[in-house]
Structure formats: structure tokens, C-alpha cells
Design a protein around this motif. Structure first.
Motif, PDB file in Angstrom:
ATOM      1  N   PHE A  43      -0.847   5.570 -22.096  1.00  0.00           N
ATOM      2  CA  PHE A  43      -1.498   5.832 -20.860  1.00  0.00           C
ATOM      3  C   PHE A  43      -0.871   7.082 -20.303  1.00  0.00           C
ATOM      4  O   PHE A  43       0.262   7.533 -20.247  1.00  0.00           O
ATOM      5  CB  PHE A  43      -1.300   4.730 -19.577  1.00  0.00           C
ATOM      6  N   LYS A  44      -1.798   7.900 -19.724  1.00  0.00           N
ATOM      7  CA  LYS A  44      -1.450   9.164 -19.013  1.00  0.00           C
ATOM      8  C   LYS A  44      -1.919   8.947 -17.364  1.00  0.00           C
ATOM      9  O   LYS A  44      -3.238   8.874 -17.261  1.00  0.00           O
ATOM     10  CB  LYS A  44      -2.136  10.329 -19.591  1.00  0.00           C
ATOM     11  N   PHE A  45      -0.846   9.172 -16.737  1.00  0.00           N
ATOM     12  CA  PHE A  45      -1.365   9.005 -15.150  1.00  0.00           C
ATOM     13  C   PHE A  45      -1.040  10.586 -14.615  1.00  0.00           C
ATOM     14  O   PHE A  45       0.192  11.093 -14.898  1.00  0.00           O
ATOM     15  CB  PHE A  45      -0.483   8.021 -14.451  1.00  0.00           C
ATOM     16  N   TYR A  46      -1.914  10.955 -13.608  1.00  0.00           N
ATOM     17  CA  TYR A  46      -1.803  12.374 -13.415  1.00  0.00           C
ATOM     18  C   TYR A  46      -2.355  12.602 -11.980  1.00  0.00           C
ATOM     19  O   TYR A  46      -3.471  11.699 -11.718  1.00  0.00           O
ATOM     20  CB  TYR A  46      -2.168  13.284 -14.559  1.00  0.00           C
ATOM     21  N   THR A  49       0.842  -1.148   0.042  1.00  0.00           N
ATOM     22  CA  THR A  49      -0.056   0.181  -0.217  1.00  0.00           C
ATOM     23  C   THR A  49       0.825   1.270  -0.111  1.00  0.00           C
ATOM     24  O   THR A  49       0.406   2.329   0.363  1.00  0.00           O
ATOM     25  CB  THR A  49      -0.810   0.147   1.227  1.00  0.00           C
ATOM     26  N   ASN A  50       2.106   1.040  -0.324  1.00  0.00           N
ATOM     27  CA  ASN A  50       3.003   2.131  -0.552  1.00  0.00           C
ATOM     28  C   ASN A  50       3.683   2.453  -1.883  1.00  0.00           C
ATOM     29  O   ASN A  50       4.939   2.163  -2.012  1.00  0.00           O
ATOM     30  CB  ASN A  50       4.106   2.201   0.523  1.00  0.00           C
ATOM     31  N   PRO A  51       2.755   2.381  -2.776  1.00  0.00           N
ATOM     32  CA  PRO A  51       3.417   2.544  -4.232  1.00  0.00           C
ATOM     33  C   PRO A  51       4.141   3.646  -4.794  1.00  0.00           C
ATOM     34  O   PRO A  51       4.106   4.753  -4.041  1.00  0.00           O
ATOM     35  CB  PRO A  51       2.005   2.463  -5.088  1.00  0.00           C
ATOM     36  N   PRO A  52       4.765   3.478  -5.797  1.00  0.00           N
ATOM     37  CA  PRO A  52       5.756   4.506  -6.251  1.00  0.00           C
ATOM     38  C   PRO A  52       4.860   5.585  -7.044  1.00  0.00           C
ATOM     39  O   PRO A  52       3.649   5.397  -7.368  1.00  0.00           O
ATOM     40  CB  PRO A  52       6.666   3.949  -7.322  1.00  0.00           C
ATOM     41  N   ASN A  53       5.528   6.758  -7.551  1.00  0.00           N
ATOM     42  CA  ASN A  53       4.796   7.563  -7.985  1.00  0.00           C
ATOM     43  C   ASN A  53       4.800   7.366  -9.473  1.00  0.00           C
ATOM     44  O   ASN A  53       5.986   7.369 -10.035  1.00  0.00           O
ATOM     45  CB  ASN A  53       5.177   9.193  -8.065  1.00  0.00           C
ATOM     46  N   ILE A  54       3.539   7.203 -10.215  1.00  0.00           N
ATOM     47  CA  ILE A  54       3.641   6.626 -11.565  1.00  0.00           C
ATOM     48  C   ILE A  54       3.170   7.829 -12.558  1.00  0.00           C
ATOM     49  O   ILE A  54       2.858   7.388 -13.683  1.00  0.00           O
ATOM     50  CB  ILE A  54       2.755   5.374 -11.721  1.00  0.00           C
ATOM     51  N   GLU A  55       3.104   9.033 -12.144  1.00  0.00           N
ATOM     52  CA  GLU A  55       2.692   9.976 -13.050  1.00  0.00           C
ATOM     53  C   GLU A  55       3.492   9.922 -14.178  1.00  0.00           C
ATOM     54  O   GLU A  55       4.710  10.059 -14.157  1.00  0.00           O
ATOM     55  CB  GLU A  55       2.619  11.623 -12.353  1.00  0.00           C
TER      56      GLU A  55
END
Length: 213
Positions: free
Chosen positions: A98-101, A61-67
């Protein structure tokens, strides 16, 4: 004598109950260490089916920033739950972008397009939840998709490792949740799972969306 028989029977019953409970517990589905919101998007039963057939599930439950923006490149299918799938194992499909933001902890906004020129589908995100630790993650995308006259609700499960170049070992799991308007059976049935991997093993980082480099 009666007391001895009673004690013996009681012991046998207790042993039988213990063995029965142990077997029952061992058959219970695995509880994945992922955010509760992800389990509301896709059940652990389906996650387990994906994992058993080649999909990497990065727990935590501590994922990296994937933006960022990422192009998957050609995807190759490694699994289908359909006995007679029109797409055989090894089927290739065009790249997705894919765009993550606006990521906040385990929540992130997602847009994506099919980069194939002939693609007609348009997706609108209901929400994306991320699990993982370190640089490895799994994202659970809840999407409303319109493809001409057909409307569907799909779940995409994306896994990989964030690197400066993009998403290493990118995988794309797909689950058809529901559909309406598919009078000719053009779409796969509800409950269908497919798993795809990037042929290049990397979803390349891009600067522009929906097109460009």
C-alpha cells in the motif's frame, strides 16, 4: 372509581411505552465515531459486522499521519461471512503493498498492488477516509478493481498502529460491494466479508512502490 381506573390504565400504558422504547433503543446499531465520509464508503451495519468478527475499528476524527509505503507480508484469514467459502479459515495469501500519500486530515490518496506474481487485478481508488486517534487508525478504501474480464467495486478496511517500523497489528477487512462480468461466479458474491491479519503482526515500512525495498 372511574378516575382511579383511568389513572391506573394510563400509568400502565406509560410504563409499557417506556419499556418498549428502551428495548428499541438498545437494539439500534452502534453509531461509530468516525468521519461521515467513511460512512458513505461503508455502512455502519457492515462496520459492526466486521468488528463483531475480529476487526479492530479505531474510532475518532483525529487520525495519525499514515503517509508512506507498507508491505503487509503474508496475510491469514480469520473470518469469512460465507458458509461455504473456497478459502477456509486460516487460508494464507500473498502480501499486498500500500502507498498512502497527500494526506489532508482524514483524507488520503491510496494506491496498492497484490505482490503475488500470478495476480491479475488492477485497482483504482475512488477515495480513502481515515478514522482514529493517537497512533492508531482505521482507513476505509473505496476501490474500483478490474480482474481480467470482471469489474468490481470493493471496500478495504485497514487497521493498525503507526510505528517507525511500519503498521503494527495490521488487519485487512474486505467487503465486496458490486461486480459485473462474472459469468462463471469466479468472484465472491456481493456483500461478502472477509477479514485478514498480518502473520508477522507488522506491515513493514518500505521505500519504493510498486516494488523494491
Amino acid at each position: 372509581m372511574k378516575r382511579v381506573m383511568y389513572a391506573l390504565c394510563a400509568g400502565v400504558f406509560a410504563l409499557f411505552a417506556l419499556v418498549s422504547c428502551s428495548k428499541s433503543d438498545s437494539n439500534e446499531p452502534k453509531q461509530f465515531d468516525i468521519p461521515a465520509e467513511a460512512k458513505a464508503i461503508i455502512s455502519e451495519e457492515y462496520i459492526a459486522k466486521m468488528k463483531a468478527n475480529g476487526m479492530t475499528i479505531n474510532e475518532g476524527t483525529n487520525p495519525p499521519n499514515i503517509e508512506g509505503i507498507f508491505a503487509t507480508g503474508i496475510l491469514e484469514m480469520i473470518y469469512t461471512s460465507l458458509e461455504n467459502d473456497g478459502y477456509p479459515i486460516g487460508q494464507e495469501i500473498e502480501s499486498y503493498r500500500f502507498k498512502f500519500y497527500e494526506q489532508k486530515g482524514t483524507k488520503v490518496k491510496t494506491d496498492y498492488i497484490n505482490e503475488a506474481i500470478t495476480a491479475n487485478d488492477q485497482a483504482r481508488g475512488r477515495g480513502t477516509i481515515i478514522s482514529g486517534n493517537g497512533n492508531k487508525f482505521t482507513a476505509y478504501l473505496d476501490m474500483d478493481v478490474t480482474d481480467l474480464e470482471i469489474k468490481t467495486r470493493d471496500v478495504s478496511v485497514l487497521s493498525g498502529e503507526i510505528t517507525p517500523e511500519g503498521i503494527k497489528d495490521f488487519q485487512y477487512g474486505f467487503l465486496k460491494i458490486e461486480k459485473t462480468g462474472d459469468t462463471t461466479g469466479r468472484m465472491v458474491p456481493e456483500g461478502t466479508i472477509r477479514i485478514w491479519v498480518s502473520q508477522s503482526k507488522l506491515a513493514v515500512k518500505k521505500q519504493e512502490y510498486p516494488t523494491g525495498d
